[in-house]
Design a protein around this motif. Structure first.
Motif, short mmCIF file in Angstrom:
data_model
loop_
_atom_site.label_atom_id
_atom_site.label_comp_id
_atom_site.label_asym_id
_atom_site.label_seq_id
_atom_site.Cartn_x
_atom_site.Cartn_y
_atom_site.Cartn_z
N GLN A 42 0.86 -1.18 0.00
CA GLN A 42 0.00 0.00 0.00
C GLN A 42 0.90 1.23 0.00
OE1 GLN A 42 -3.86 0.05 1.70
NE2 GLN A 42 -3.36 1.82 2.97
N THR A 43 0.58 2.18 -0.87
CA THR A 43 1.44 3.34 -1.03
C THR A 43 0.64 4.62 -1.13
OG1 THR A 43 1.47 3.18 -3.45
CG2 THR A 43 3.12 1.92 -2.28
N ALA A 44 1.23 5.67 -0.62
CA ALA A 44 0.62 7.00 -0.73
C ALA A 44 0.73 7.45 -2.19
CB ALA A 44 1.34 7.97 0.19
N PRO A 45 -0.26 8.22 -2.67
CA PRO A 45 -0.18 8.71 -4.05
C PRO A 45 0.98 9.68 -4.23
CG PRO A 45 -2.09 9.65 -2.93
CD PRO A 45 -1.47 8.67 -1.98
N VAL A 46 1.53 9.70 -5.45
CA VAL A 46 2.63 10.59 -5.81
C VAL A 46 2.15 11.50 -6.93
CG1 VAL A 46 4.96 10.67 -6.79
CG2 VAL A 46 4.36 8.89 -5.13
N GLY A 47 2.57 12.75 -6.91
CA GLY A 47 2.14 13.69 -7.96
C GLY A 47 0.82 14.32 -7.55
N ASP A 53 -5.09 5.91 -1.49
CA ASP A 53 -3.83 5.18 -1.55
C ASP A 53 -3.89 4.09 -2.61
OD1 ASP A 53 -2.79 6.69 0.49
OD2 ASP A 53 -2.91 5.12 2.01
N PHE A 54 -2.73 3.73 -3.11
CA PHE A 54 -2.61 2.70 -4.13
C PHE A 54 -2.24 1.36 -3.52
CE2 PHE A 54 -2.29 6.36 -6.82
CZ PHE A 54 -2.68 5.93 -8.08
N GLU A 120 13.26 6.89 -8.81
CA GLU A 120 12.84 7.79 -7.74
C GLU A 120 11.52 7.36 -7.10
OE1 GLU A 120 10.89 11.13 -10.74
OE2 GLU A 120 13.02 11.20 -10.29
N ARG A 121 11.03 6.20 -7.44
CA ARG A 121 9.72 5.75 -6.97
C ARG A 121 9.84 4.55 -6.03
NH1 ARG A 121 6.01 6.39 -12.39
NH2 ARG A 121 5.76 8.65 -12.19
N ALA A 122 9.67 4.83 -4.76
CA ALA A 122 9.74 3.76 -3.76
C ALA A 122 8.68 2.69 -4.03
CB ALA A 122 9.57 4.34 -2.36
N PHE A 123 7.51 3.10 -4.50
CA PHE A 123 6.43 2.14 -4.73
C PHE A 123 6.75 1.18 -5.88
CE2 PHE A 123 5.14 5.86 -7.26
CZ PHE A 123 4.79 5.29 -8.49
N LYS A 156 10.40 5.81 1.65
CA LYS A 156 10.32 4.39 2.02
C LYS A 156 9.20 4.16 3.04
CE LYS A 156 14.97 4.17 2.39
NZ LYS A 156 16.33 3.63 2.60
N LYS A 157 9.00 5.12 3.94
CA LYS A 157 7.96 5.00 4.97
C LYS A 157 6.55 4.95 4.35
CE LYS A 157 6.77 8.39 7.66
NZ LYS A 157 5.67 9.04 7.99
N ASP A 158 6.38 5.59 3.20
CA ASP A 158 5.07 5.64 2.54
C ASP A 158 4.71 4.36 1.78
OD1 ASP A 158 4.52 8.17 3.47
OD2 ASP A 158 5.15 9.19 1.63
N VAL A 159 5.59 3.35 1.83
CA VAL A 159 5.35 2.08 1.16
C VAL A 159 5.34 0.98 2.21
CG1 VAL A 159 6.21 0.46 -0.57
CG2 VAL A 159 6.50 2.91 -0.93
#
Length: 170
Positions: A42-47, A53-54, A120-123, A156-159
């Protein structure tokens, strides 16, 4: 056969079902064989952040398809599962991004390999590191694990590894 890595993401319910259906449709193609799947994260949205959440994951596959043929298959699956491209980086039923296609570096109007923002994308990197930690990314000359180490603590914390609970769909 070539080793390919594809990132999958969904943030419109039923998120997990969209991921599973996309994997099933990929695997049903006669020229595609899925060889590994990461866990779901589960990841926070980016952009565009004003959205849910995704759920994200990465699959490894072998295929005899060319990169553009594989892109056509991925976009066909997105359309079949109701993907609408209304807001850049906005909500989606499913997103399939070709991250890596064997050792190729490719840039066309439709496709750039390796994926231009994957570093650049932790997710993307965290699930990729789960299934291919020592893989070297062409053009960066770094392993996936080294790229994960280079991410910020906040990224990293957002994933987080996703688990079903009473509030989530099953």
């Amino acid at each position: 056969m070539r080793h390919i890595y594809i990132a999958l993401g969904s943030n419109i319910e039923p998120r997990k079902q969209y991921l599973l259906e996309a994997i099933s449709l990929l695997d049903a193609h006669e020229a595609i064989m899925i060889t590994q799947k990461s866990a779901i994260y589960q990841t926070a949205p980016v952009g565009y952040t004003e959205q849910a959440d995704f759920l994200n994951m990465v699959v490894e596959l072998n295929t005899s398809l060319s990169p553009l043929e594989l892109l056509d298959v991925c976009q066909s699956i997105e359309r079949k599962l109701g993907r609408k491209r209304e807001i850049r980086f906005g909500p989606r039923t499913i997103d399939l991004d070709i991250l890596l296609y064997h050792d190729e570096n490719k840039k066309t109007d439709r496709l750039i390999i390796p994926h231009p923002r994957m570093h650049e994308r932790a997710f993307v990197l965290i699930p990729l590191a789960e299934i291919a930690p020592d893989l070297f990314i062409p053009g960066w000359d770094k392993s996936v694990v080294a790229m994960v180490r280079d991410l910020s603590v906040k990224d990293k914390k957002d994933v987080t590894r996703w688990t079903v609970n009473d509030l989530e769909e099953e």
